[in-house]
Design an enzyme around this catalytic site. Sequence first.
Site, short mmCIF file in Angstrom:
data_model
loop_
_atom_site.label_atom_id
_atom_site.label_comp_id
_atom_site.label_asym_id
_atom_site.label_seq_id
_atom_site.Cartn_x
_atom_site.Cartn_y
_atom_site.Cartn_z
N ASP A 63 0.83 -1.20 0.00
CA ASP A 63 0.00 0.00 0.00
C ASP A 63 0.87 1.25 0.00
O ASP A 63 1.88 1.32 0.69
CB ASP A 63 -0.90 -0.03 1.25
CG ASP A 63 -1.91 1.08 1.27
OD1 ASP A 63 -2.79 1.09 0.41
OD2 ASP A 63 -1.82 1.94 2.18
N GLU B 44 14.90 -14.17 -0.81
CA GLU B 44 15.22 -15.35 0.02
C GLU B 44 14.19 -16.46 -0.16
O GLU B 44 14.43 -17.60 0.22
CB GLU B 44 15.27 -14.94 1.50
CG GLU B 44 16.37 -13.94 1.85
CD GLU B 44 16.23 -13.44 3.29
OE1 GLU B 44 15.44 -14.05 4.05
OE2 GLU B 44 16.89 -12.44 3.63
#
Length: 550
Positions: A214, A274
């Site tokens: 957002d 990751e």
Amino acid sequence: MNAMTQTLHISERAKDTDWWRGAVIYQIYPRSFQDSTGNGTGDLAGITQRLDHVASLGADAIWISPFFRSPMKDFGYDVSDYCDVDPMFGTIGDFDALIEKAHGLGLKVMIDLVLSHTSDQHPWFSQSRQSRDNAKSDWYVWADPKPDGTPPNNWLSIFGGSAWQWDGRREQYYLHNFLTSQPDLNFHNTDVQDALLDATRFWLERGVDGFRLDTINFYYADAQLRDNPALPPEERNSTIAPSVNPYNHQRHVHSKNQPENLGFLARYRAVLDEYPGVAAVGEVGDAQFGLELLGEYTKGDQGVHMCYAFEFLEKEPLTAPRIAQVFDRFDRVAADGWACWALSNHDVIRHTTRWNLSDAAQQAYLTLLLLLRGSVCLYQGEELGLPEADVAFEDLQDPYGIEFWPEFKGRDGCRTPMVWEPSNAYGGFTLGKPWLPVVHEHLHRSVAEQESDPDAMLHFYRRALAYRRDMPILAKGAQGRLSAIGDVVRFERTFEGETLLCMVNLSDAAQRVDVEGDFENAGAALGGADLVNGTVSLAPWGAAILRAIA
């Protein structure tokens, strides 16, 4: 969730790490999708019950608007705990079940993270406001008043009035770009960044496939707190309440869009990397520089994967010349970036009403969206052709609409409950009184009604999404220069030696367009168009998809 389940989620994500490129993402507003308890508010278990519908559309992923713990002053966009589910929406166990069901249906799950600000009821802010020297005193944007006691600068809140709120305990102002109950975090403090990255990892470990971020360009505020300059009236083109909201009187060069943002996005991308197969789409909230920021934030592999711009969410009709203008600018400032295009969402008037579109026109705009280079966001109910609901003032929930009524009626009209069947006044959404009313005109467009009608909007959406999914060139291919020929949008897509010539007629009059070269019709699934002696005849709101013959 046990370790074996986590390992399965990570393994599943690793199968196609590029899934987001060209993906169709279906936005779910959880308060309004499906209520499983009868209390009138949608919840996570309700979403799980209805995921078969989303899968049947042919979407690749879902994006769920915030469901975290929150006092709900801004309906979940004011977070009080990033790592828990608000009881209104269920439990962590409900979320785990949702993930499992979605992945079983082949759907990726993206969740909405609100990192620029928290609720004023978040423990971080409760501690920060106690004194100027506690461990979290610098976690939010605090500033001394001017000598006369007024706010530190001229920055304005999107929800009206000053962006600064006085706090008597610290005898300072704190920054809030939105409601006064939504204080802005201080991203200049690396401890704040670390805490937000930890929250991100929490959800990654639960198996999410990505995030919608957002207000991604609001993370940093100018460290010097300089005044924003005025914005000339002719440039005031905000998608929300441009005329009645003084926020649109400023060029927000200091209160957002700061260059330091790129450093945080690089850190954020490193965390995502990751976890193979995870992606993020950032919402760029800026009416003047949205495409430029999209280009900056998605270029290379140091930012987010894609950005959600507002060019197709504006009130201005999306004509062929307007689209050509957008892509001319896109090619100049964001050619190496990746867009996520949308026509509607939870913050703007539904495009059916915004542009007064017939069913044929809605189908033309969907076809265009699916032919363009980029990813796509669809908003719940769009596949039913739902118009904006007319919500009476006494039923309003949105603080934005209550503040600016009646010139701006707020965002509730696009947030009313999903309609699943017409047999009761609540459209199958709930057994109780819904948090927002279900308007009568939506009931005859319910999922159940349209399932039995082969010509319904719902079935066109399914055909169109299936067509895109079956055409890798549309998801992964390059796009040539987009041009407007009268009311017709024209461009080429190319991929692995294949070329498609795409044309969409954005008018209610038939059009004829001459083409050079040898082509065959490749768009029969979407209605196709007549190609005779090098001339394409386009029906009103029709499309032509032509494959070059080698």
